[in-house]
Design a protein around this motif. Structure first.
Motif, PDB file in Angstrom:
ATOM      1  N   THR D 134       0.853  -1.178   0.062  1.00 19.98           N
ATOM      2  CA  THR D 134       0.044  -0.039   0.072  1.00 19.98           C
ATOM      3  C   THR D 134       0.710   1.326  -0.055  1.00 19.98           C
ATOM      4  N   ILE D 135       1.946   1.313   0.882  1.00 16.71           N
ATOM      5  CA  ILE D 135       2.932   2.458   1.009  1.00 16.71           C
ATOM      6  C   ILE D 135       3.436   2.708  -0.592  1.00 16.71           C
ATOM      7  N   SER D 136       3.686   1.581  -1.287  1.00 13.72           N
ATOM      8  CA  SER D 136       4.342   1.640  -2.523  1.00 13.72           C
ATOM      9  C   SER D 136       3.232   2.485  -3.528  1.00 13.72           C
ATOM     10  N   SER D 137       2.082   2.159  -3.262  1.00 12.18           N
ATOM     11  CA  SER D 137       0.992   2.712  -4.119  1.00 12.18           C
ATOM     12  C   SER D 137       0.806   4.138  -3.804  1.00 12.18           C
ATOM     13  N   LEU D 138       1.377   4.554  -2.477  1.00 13.86           N
ATOM     14  CA  LEU D 138       1.048   6.076  -2.198  1.00 13.86           C
ATOM     15  C   LEU D 138       2.533   6.909  -2.598  1.00 13.86           C
ATOM     16  N   LEU D 139       3.584   6.062  -2.991  1.00 12.38           N
ATOM     17  CA  LEU D 139       4.566   7.131  -3.347  1.00 12.38           C
ATOM     18  C   LEU D 139       4.148   7.846  -4.826  1.00 12.38           C
ATOM     19  N   LYS D 140       4.623   9.041  -4.935  1.00  8.14           N
ATOM     20  CA  LYS D 140       4.261   9.860  -6.176  1.00  8.14           C
ATOM     21  C   LYS D 140       5.192   9.422  -7.284  1.00  8.14           C
ATOM     22  N   GLY D 141       4.214   9.629  -8.517  1.00  6.77           N
ATOM     23  CA  GLY D 141       4.964   9.287  -9.594  1.00  6.77           C
ATOM     24  C   GLY D 141       4.335   8.179 -10.480  1.00  6.77           C
ATOM     25  N   LYS D 142       4.384   8.190 -11.963  1.00  6.90           N
ATOM     26  CA  LYS D 142       3.717   7.477 -12.713  1.00  6.90           C
ATOM     27  C   LYS D 142       4.438   5.860 -12.885  1.00  6.90           C
ATOM     28  N   THR D 143       5.537   5.949 -13.097  1.00  5.06           N
ATOM     29  CA  THR D 143       6.470   4.803 -12.964  1.00  5.06           C
ATOM     30  C   THR D 143       6.909   4.454 -12.013  1.00  5.06           C
ATOM     31  N   SER D 144       7.593   2.970 -11.689  1.00  5.66           N
ATOM     32  CA  SER D 144       8.081   2.638 -10.627  1.00  5.66           C
ATOM     33  C   SER D 144       9.643   3.340 -10.338  1.00  5.66           C
ATOM     34  N   ASP D 145      10.096   3.883 -11.325  1.00  6.64           N
ATOM     35  CA  ASP D 145      11.402   4.639 -11.415  1.00  6.64           C
ATOM     36  C   ASP D 145      11.139   5.853 -10.630  1.00  6.64           C
ATOM     37  N   GLN D 146      10.057   6.518 -11.382  1.00  8.64           N
ATOM     38  CA  GLN D 146       9.832   7.990 -10.699  1.00  8.64           C
ATOM     39  C   GLN D 146       9.263   7.684  -9.113  1.00  8.64           C
ATOM     40  N   LYS D 147       8.675   6.924  -8.915  1.00 10.47           N
ATOM     41  CA  LYS D 147       8.082   6.610  -7.455  1.00 10.47           C
ATOM     42  C   LYS D 147       9.444   6.407  -6.478  1.00 10.47           C
ATOM     43  N   LEU D 148      10.468   5.667  -7.146  1.00 13.16           N
ATOM     44  CA  LEU D 148      11.343   5.202  -6.118  1.00 13.16           C
ATOM     45  C   LEU D 148      12.766   6.370  -6.217  1.00 13.16           C
ATOM     46  N   GLU D 149      12.604   7.325  -7.273  1.00 12.26           N
ATOM     47  CA  GLU D 149      13.456   8.374  -7.318  1.00 12.26           C
ATOM     48  C   GLU D 149      13.906   9.067  -6.034  1.00 12.26           C
ATOM     49  N   PRO D 150      12.911   9.476  -5.248  1.00 10.62           N
ATOM     50  CA  PRO D 150      13.033  10.136  -3.817  1.00 10.62           C
ATOM     51  C   PRO D 150      13.813   9.334  -3.027  1.00 10.62           C
ATOM     52  N   LEU D 151      13.452   8.042  -2.964  1.00  5.99           N
ATOM     53  CA  LEU D 151      14.173   7.119  -2.107  1.00  5.99           C
ATOM     54  C   LEU D 151      15.653   6.878  -2.416  1.00  5.99           C
ATOM     55  N   TYR D 152      16.013   6.927  -3.887  1.00  2.00           N
ATOM     56  CA  TYR D 152      17.197   6.597  -4.143  1.00  2.00           C
ATOM     57  C   TYR D 152      17.926   7.968  -3.760  1.00  2.00           C
ATOM     58  N   GLN D 153      17.420   9.162  -3.889  1.00  2.00           N
ATOM     59  CA  GLN D 153      17.984  10.259  -3.280  1.00  2.00           C
ATOM     60  C   GLN D 153      18.200  10.368  -2.004  1.00  2.00           C
ATOM     61  N   LEU D 154      17.293  10.031  -1.065  1.00  2.75           N
ATOM     62  CA  LEU D 154      17.497  10.024   0.047  1.00  2.75           C
ATOM     63  C   LEU D 154      18.822   9.180   0.429  1.00  2.75           C
ATOM     64  N   LEU D 155      18.704   7.602   0.055  1.00  7.15           N
ATOM     65  CA  LEU D 155      20.089   7.010   0.175  1.00  7.15           C
ATOM     66  C   LEU D 155      21.219   7.562  -0.187  1.00  7.15           C
ATOM     67  N   GLU D 156      21.204   8.290  -1.304  1.00 11.86           N
ATOM     68  CA  GLU D 156      22.303   8.923  -1.788  1.00 11.86           C
ATOM     69  C   GLU D 156      22.970   9.968  -0.952  1.00 11.86           C
ATOM     70  N   LYS D 157      22.016  10.911  -0.284  1.00 11.87           N
ATOM     71  CA  LYS D 157      22.388  11.577   0.875  1.00 11.87           C
ATOM     72  C   LYS D 157      22.829  11.048   2.018  1.00 11.87           C
ATOM     73  N   ILE D 158      22.346   9.811   2.412  1.00 13.60           N
ATOM     74  CA  ILE D 158      22.737   9.418   3.451  1.00 13.60           C
ATOM     75  C   ILE D 158      23.896   8.696   3.271  1.00 13.60           C
ATOM     76  N   LEU D 159      23.968   7.839   2.135  1.00 12.29           N
ATOM     77  CA  LEU D 159      25.410   7.075   1.918  1.00 12.29           C
ATOM     78  C   LEU D 159      26.250   7.614   1.143  1.00 12.29           C
ATOM     79  N   GLY D 160      26.185   8.622   0.519  1.00 11.58           N
ATOM     80  CA  GLY D 160      27.062   9.217  -0.498  1.00 11.58           C
ATOM     81  C   GLY D 160      27.242   8.772  -1.575  1.00 11.58           C
ATOM     82  N   HIS D 161      26.440   7.558  -1.990  1.00  9.47           N
ATOM     83  CA  HIS D 161      26.410   6.815  -3.105  1.00  9.47           C
ATOM     84  C   HIS D 161      24.921   6.486  -3.458  1.00  9.47           C
ATOM     85  N   ARG D 162      24.625   6.128  -4.707  1.00 12.13           N
ATOM     86  CA  ARG D 162      23.330   5.840  -5.290  1.00 12.13           C
ATOM     87  C   ARG D 162      23.166   4.370  -5.130  1.00 12.13           C
ATOM     88  N   PRO D 163      22.217   3.819  -4.341  1.00  7.66           N
ATOM     89  CA  PRO D 163      22.286   2.494  -4.437  1.00  7.66           C
ATOM     90  C   PRO D 163      21.780   1.810  -5.948  1.00  7.66           C
TER      91      PRO D 163
END
Lengths: 331, 331, 331, 331
Positions: D134-163
């Motif tokens: 259900t949470i996945s359905s709430l993420l904004k964006g039309k494609t799965s990549d769009q939906k996950l982009e903010p998550l990737y960016q958050l991880l990039e900021k935390i880890l210093g690299h993109r997962p």
């Protein structure tokens, strides 16, 4: 015990029938090893697991008895059919069915969760413990003896003798069956019960502890087969409509979690108990051939070694065999 | 449609029968207001809730039709009986019952939890969705059309015409019935399915979307009543043992959560669908009086206004009334 | 009641704190109308639904009391924390946790079905009724008074006085709580109980009927906050590890079906009871600002109007408000 | 990876800490034999069951790494914490919690029945599959990549690299996880989803397939420990309130059916995945002694041999040991 007039045609075949049944009782008696005697009530553990007996009584008085037909055993859950019938006779079908439904449940006979999950307004049916205990509360009378007197009288009229409680079984059950007390208190909390709980449980444990023989079960079955009328006396002991509902219940819910399989493979109303007894009812049927007991019969079986579902392992096999050979199915 | 020889005695009574049935169809048609048309498949919502029709076809060719007998409606869950029969004819009863049990369940027809709670090795029975979808996977063939061809052929032999899919209903069901997809994936994970899931669901949705009339249902019922033999042609269309198990299933599980009540009050095998159809089977019966359709009959009912359990509200009442008057019960 | 040394810094702020708390108690007291007083035990119905009171006691002796702090009310389920602690002190944590798990359950506190569905080897946790009743059976002693004596002594050491049972509540609960008897018999059948059932239930009903005030709850909370050490006497009343497990249990399971929401929004260990009491524990916390009760405190709340989950409706809101303002969360 | 300033006091102790951790990793690594590598996703079966590695990163930059710290493994269910956080950042906490509850459930993480039994208006929590989908359905964006982009960016900021996604795991999971599709269709039918189901599942499977190391998990844990602020950059990556709710969820529901035991015995927020990873968060704590990581730390563990509950068998033991020694518990 049964002194009926005898149909001559069947009588000519009776010797053959007797041999036939003896043969198969002998055959299936050997398969009792695959089952186990119930141990949840201490007193039941002492039964001889290798016992198998059957009694078949036809409307015309024909009786076929084979194997161990002398043993007395406690009626256990089979009595739920009788207490339901008596409650309906006392209160009316409508009153009773407003308080206990007649729907099968996929859950175990001693389940509480099916009440909690489904939150029905009433127990699922009179043959699971929650329903049978509720039925005990509906029986008229202030004491358990008063409540059970009409049931004893009904049995006396059917059997020609008054049944007796196996006191050891009763005490054993009363003192060990904590799950039934749990169910009882659950029902009490939900407001299902119409009598004092301890009287209700006493009533329930008592009628489960009645001693019967396979002949007794066969006679009960015969009266049910005959729409509640005793074939010897022509007296209506059970109103036809109540007998019908009882048989319907036996077919849909009578054989624990194997009720559907029994209906499919055997196809007759039956109720089993953990002591290893089975009460089966064969209504009259339309067949092109002249088959045994075409006018209907009652069948009593005793085989205390049980299968995983809690039914007499050899008893089920024997009934299935005979039902297929004699085309007993309702369907 | 049905061109049978006619029993003269009944024929004399037929006019009276016709008046009788017309009278009660008229009476119960007024009670359709108490029910609601199913809306879970968009396409079904358009049915006229005040419709009620019945067709009764006897073994001797007598046919009584009353009310709205012209409407075509989608067969819905009633088809589960047919797909079960065809699977058993293709695979054998043993093979099928190893994969789908025949036990009633106290849960809703579209329940997943009864699988998760009980962790059975197979779905409870072929008339709940989980069982019916599994049955669809057992039908032989690579495509849904191949899988359904034997079912179409069976219906053609019973009805004299090939049934047709209501494409709108099929598409509506396929595109909206997400619960069935959930059940399908659950079954797939558990290893219950023997065909590709999408083909399986396509097969399931297609057979649920077949158009029928009350006459069609009555003819199907008549063949089942007659142990699988078409009374006009004497051809065995369904092996007797498979017909018997199908009727047993209908009695124990055919009427959703009211199956037990229907068995108790009406007492004949029946299967309903959310479109408002009911298929009922009256086997031949032994009665002292000369009652209508004593040699057995099939009954088709259509009344799209449903009660809370999902059965035709007026259809159930009409069947109950007739069953009581004509003493149709198996028990 | 509490005569501790006083930290001067906080003391300077105390007047402000008092005003602040008075203000919000006043504010949320008006929202008590949205809740309902529990009626499942007759004796609880008489509580004034518009009552709201709070007591907060800090490690340094600061005490803030506001609203109705004089009322005595029965401790109800909050006592489950105490009986668990005493059982662990008597038997050891390992022994107790082998018999009662510490897992949250998504089911209601008085559910039996979660035992039947999941068939765990032990009740889910000591704060649902099945677990608490099992805990009562683990307490040492032959009579309920013997079993509860160590609990009374523990409370006496924490509170400075011996708690008293509200006999009316006890009798009311003993005579009406049939669901708890159902649970008890279920546990007995499953072999979970280590004492006689009637003694076990008597013990359970008694500790639920203890009278407390918000000050009492705050003192209990303070001792738990302080790892089991009484801050006035420095005596270790509860071993640190047992106090920790108790707090963990309160956080994961303490607020009925709202435990997760309380953990998310308030974030401190708490246990509520149907009488409207809440026991909350604030461990010492690391914050950059100087916030009230930074060294930890205990909080007692009383507000008998309950929300749908059975928690004090105004009490929850008041705690949430204060927790957010003072940054009390563990997380 | 982490280049922080170093606290000198701890630095003096660091060598001792390193030896200490090495010693216990070595000790518990031998107990991996008692567990089993997950096989429900084919791709996970290839992991070396005897692996054990840990990384602990403190707020001041201290890092202790021991055992197998180089392995990349798929993050699996641990990612549910991240998708929940991102959904809350995008939609607001209120919006998300109206659609997914935060209550623990006693049922399995992939249960459907807890929805069917309890008929909640929303999934129980974001860490069971129904909630996470259900949470996945709430993420904004039309494609799965769009939906996950903010998550990737958050991880990039935390880890210093993109997962990076492990494509083999993703494909394996997408093509075999039929239970998740069943859950998805169930949610769709009930109206819980706010995106197309196939996009939603794609999103879910993708974020479960992200590759991480124990250092990555430790850094995520450190940021959560620090209320969402990256300790090196002081940037607020996650709002404090959202971080708090995430930690609360991890504590109440993070370790499958052992969440309560982990809370009791270890007492820190943690989330495990079937690949054998554990993300743990140690908030700053008040202790009289000078203990390691007193200002808080994040911990990453990897040990693919799982216990019956699906948690890293050696990882749990190692965490419990360290938590007890260093007094890490929140309580």
């Amino acid at each position: 015990m049964v002194q009926g007039s005898v149909n001559l045609n069947i009588e000519r075949g009776k010797e053959w029938l007797q041999d036939y049944v003896d043969n198969w009782v002998n055959f299936y008696q050997k398969q009792t090893d695959e089952g186990k005697v119930a141990n949840y009530i201490p007193r039941l553990e002492h039964a001889d697991p290798n016992t198998l007996g059957i009694s078949i009584i036809g409307k015309n008085g024909t009786i076929i008895r084979s194997g161990d037909t002398d043993s007395e055993f406690s009626i256990q859950s089979i009595s739920k059919v009788l207490s339901f019938i008596v409650a309906c006779m006392e209160r009316g079908l409508t009153y009773v069915l407003q308080r206990v439904d007649v729907e099968p449940t996929g859950e175990s006979f001693n389940s509480i969760m099916h009440l909690e999950i489904n939150q029905p307004k009433k127990p699922f049916n009179p043959l699971v413990n929650s329903g049978a205990i509720t039925i005990s509360s509906l029986l008229k009378g202030k004491t358990s003896d008063q409540k059970l007197e009409p049931l004893y009288q009904l049995l006396e009229k059917i059997l020609g003798h008054r049944p007796e409680i196996d006191v050891d079984v009763y005490v054993s059950e009363r003192d060990t069956s904590m799950r039934n007390r749990a169910i009882g208190y659950y029902l009490l909390e939900e407001g299902y019960l119409e009598s004092d709980l301890s009287i209700t449980l006493e009533t329930y444990f008592k009628h489960c502890s009645l001693n019967v023989t396979v002949d007794d079960l066969a006679m009960i079955g015969l009266v049910l087969s005959n729409d509640g009328i005793h074939p010897n006396t022509d007296e209506t002991l059970i109103p036809k409509q109540i007998a019908r509902v009882a048989k319907s219940l036996m077919l849909t819910c009578g054989m624990y979690d194997a009720s559907g399989k029994f209906a499919s493979y055997v196809g007759i109303p039956a109720k089993s108990g953990v002591s290893g007894g089975i009460l089966a009812v064969v209504p009259p049927r339309v067949r092109e051939q002249d088959l045994p007991f075409i006018e209907g019969c009652g069948i009593g079986v005793f085989g205390p070694a049980l299968d995983k579902q809690g039914n007499s392992i050899a008893g089920i096999k024997l009934l299935r065999h005979i039902a297929n050979q004699w085309d007993l199915s309702l369907f």
